[in-house]
Write a protein that holds these residues in place. Structure first.
Motif, PDB file in Angstrom:
ATOM      1  N   MET A   1       0.816  -1.187   0.000  1.00  0.00           N
ATOM      2  CA  MET A   1       0.000   0.000   0.000  1.00  0.00           C
ATOM      3  C   MET A   1       0.859   1.250   0.000  1.00  0.00           C
ATOM      4  N   ALA A   2       1.989   1.212   0.690  1.00  0.00           N
ATOM      5  CA  ALA A   2       2.861   2.384   0.733  1.00  0.00           C
ATOM      6  C   ALA A   2       3.284   2.802  -0.672  1.00  0.00           C
ATOM      7  N   ALA A   3       3.516   1.833  -1.539  1.00  0.00           N
ATOM      8  CA  ALA A   3       3.914   2.157  -2.914  1.00  0.00           C
ATOM      9  C   ALA A   3       2.790   2.884  -3.643  1.00  0.00           C
ATOM     10  N   ALA A   4       1.547   2.475  -3.426  1.00  0.00           N
ATOM     11  CA  ALA A   4       0.409   3.153  -4.061  1.00  0.00           C
ATOM     12  C   ALA A   4       0.264   4.576  -3.543  1.00  0.00           C
ATOM     13  N   VAL A   5       0.483   4.779  -2.259  1.00  0.00           N
ATOM     14  CA  VAL A   5       0.412   6.131  -1.690  1.00  0.00           C
ATOM     15  C   VAL A   5       1.466   7.016  -2.344  1.00  0.00           C
ATOM     16  N   ASP A 154      -5.969  -7.578  -0.220  1.00  0.00           N
ATOM     17  CA  ASP A 154      -5.728  -8.445  -1.383  1.00  0.00           C
ATOM     18  C   ASP A 154      -5.969  -7.690  -2.685  1.00  0.00           C
ATOM     19  N   SER A 155      -6.974  -6.829  -2.708  1.00  0.00           N
ATOM     20  CA  SER A 155      -7.284  -6.115  -3.953  1.00  0.00           C
ATOM     21  C   SER A 155      -6.132  -5.220  -4.382  1.00  0.00           C
ATOM     22  N   VAL A 156      -5.445  -4.647  -3.409  1.00  0.00           N
ATOM     23  CA  VAL A 156      -4.282  -3.799  -3.722  1.00  0.00           C
ATOM     24  C   VAL A 156      -3.071  -4.683  -4.030  1.00  0.00           C
ATOM     25  N   GLU A 157      -2.861  -5.681  -3.197  1.00  0.00           N
ATOM     26  CA  GLU A 157      -1.703  -6.564  -3.365  1.00  0.00           C
ATOM     27  C   GLU A 157      -1.697  -7.254  -4.724  1.00  0.00           C
ATOM     28  N   GLY A 172     -10.295  -1.005  -4.353  1.00  0.00           N
ATOM     29  CA  GLY A 172      -9.442  -1.130  -3.167  1.00  0.00           C
ATOM     30  C   GLY A 172      -8.453   0.013  -3.052  1.00  0.00           C
ATOM     31  N   ILE A 173      -7.815   0.368  -4.142  1.00  0.00           N
ATOM     32  CA  ILE A 173      -6.845   1.467  -4.123  1.00  0.00           C
ATOM     33  C   ILE A 173      -7.530   2.795  -3.803  1.00  0.00           C
ATOM     34  N   ARG A 174      -8.684   3.044  -4.407  1.00  0.00           N
ATOM     35  CA  ARG A 174      -9.411   4.293  -4.119  1.00  0.00           C
ATOM     36  C   ARG A 174      -9.805   4.370  -2.646  1.00  0.00           C
ATOM     37  N   VAL A 175     -10.309   3.268  -2.110  1.00  0.00           N
ATOM     38  CA  VAL A 175     -10.714   3.253  -0.700  1.00  0.00           C
ATOM     39  C   VAL A 175      -9.503   3.501   0.199  1.00  0.00           C
ATOM     40  N   PHE A 176      -8.429   2.744  -0.011  1.00  0.00           N
ATOM     41  CA  PHE A 176      -7.231   2.927   0.814  1.00  0.00           C
ATOM     42  C   PHE A 176      -6.757   4.375   0.784  1.00  0.00           C
ATOM     43  N   LEU A 177      -6.644   4.953  -0.396  1.00  0.00           N
ATOM     44  CA  LEU A 177      -6.134   6.322  -0.491  1.00  0.00           C
ATOM     45  C   LEU A 177      -7.084   7.323   0.154  1.00  0.00           C
ATOM     46  N   ASN A 178      -8.386   7.159  -0.030  1.00  0.00           N
ATOM     47  CA  ASN A 178      -9.330   8.030   0.671  1.00  0.00           C
ATOM     48  C   ASN A 178      -9.127   7.946   2.179  1.00  0.00           C
ATOM     49  N   TYR A 179      -8.991   6.737   2.677  1.00  0.00           N
ATOM     50  CA  TYR A 179      -8.879   6.540   4.126  1.00  0.00           C
ATOM     51  C   TYR A 179      -7.559   7.066   4.670  1.00  0.00           C
ATOM     52  N   VAL A 180      -6.472   6.852   3.938  1.00  0.00           N
ATOM     53  CA  VAL A 180      -5.181   7.374   4.391  1.00  0.00           C
ATOM     54  C   VAL A 180      -5.221   8.895   4.443  1.00  0.00           C
ATOM     55  N   ILE A 181      -5.708   9.520   3.380  1.00  0.00           N
ATOM     56  CA  ILE A 181      -5.738  10.983   3.342  1.00  0.00           C
ATOM     57  C   ILE A 181      -6.702  11.527   4.389  1.00  0.00           C
ATOM     58  N   TYR A 182      -7.857  10.895   4.552  1.00  0.00           N
ATOM     59  CA  TYR A 182      -8.799  11.300   5.602  1.00  0.00           C
ATOM     60  C   TYR A 182      -8.119  11.245   6.970  1.00  0.00           C
TER      61      TYR A 182
END
Length: 186
Positions: A1-5, A154-157, A172-182
């Motif tokens: 996930m860190a790579a996607a961020v 798993d969806s990101v991995e 999955g990527i959209r959700v993760f990024l929304n949540y990290v930024i939030y």
């Protein structure tokens, strides 16, 4: 996930994840955001629950994922009652800012784990319905984000796996990024 961020935002995230152990001194307080998986097997001790509560009340953010069905929900909910006996777990309303931080996540659907490639099922155990839940602080900020009956990790991995559907990876990527930024801005 860190790579996607790092790749998809301007956030200068570390290039790798850092395991955190609630029994390891005060290390948890060095991190603003925690991601826990398979929490349907948790059995937090009183000390772990107290430390997690302190982390969250100091402004920390916990995202939990990859647990499925009634039995795993009951185990997770029992541990969270030790963390916050006075705070309910509630369904996140569609208008909550967490769904509108970077992307508008108006259409939410069950995001399966890699097992989908083998079985064609989006669910595991009796976890037929995806749940987007949370525990809020006194100011109305989500401090625990709960993905029950899904496997966003798993969806990101497996986003580069041609057998895993792009629809689920993208969500999955959209959700993760929304949540990290939030978690960093609210």
């Amino acid at each position: 996930m860190a790579a996607a961020v790092r790749r998809l935002t301007r956030i200068s995230a570390r290039p790798f994840e850092q395991p955190v152990n609630l029994d390891d001194g005060d290390d948890v307080f060095n991190w603003p955001w925690l991601y826990a998986v398979e929490v349907g097997w948790w059995d937090l001790t009183d000390d772990q629950a107290a430390k997690l509560r302190s982390f969250l009340l100091r402004g920390g953010f916990l995202m939990v994922d990859d647990f499925h069905g009634t039995r795993e929900w009951e185990v997770f909910a029992a541990s969270m009652r030790r963390v916050f006996p006075d705070r309910p777990i509630i369904d996140i309303p569609g208008s909550d800012p967490i769904f509108h931080t970077l992307w508008d996540l108006d259409e939410r659907f069950q995001v399966p784990g890699l097992q989908f490639v083998q079985t064609g099922r989006t669910y595991e155990n009796d976890g037929y319905d995806p749940k987007w839940r949370a525990i809020y602080d006194d100011k109305g900020r989500i401090m625990v984000a709960i993905f029950h009956n899904m496997d966003l990790g798993d969806s990101v991995e497996h986003s580069d796996n041609p057998r895993y559907p792009q629809k689920y990876s993208a969500e999955g990527i959209r959700v993760f990024l929304n949540y990290v930024i939030y978690s960093m801005t609210h």
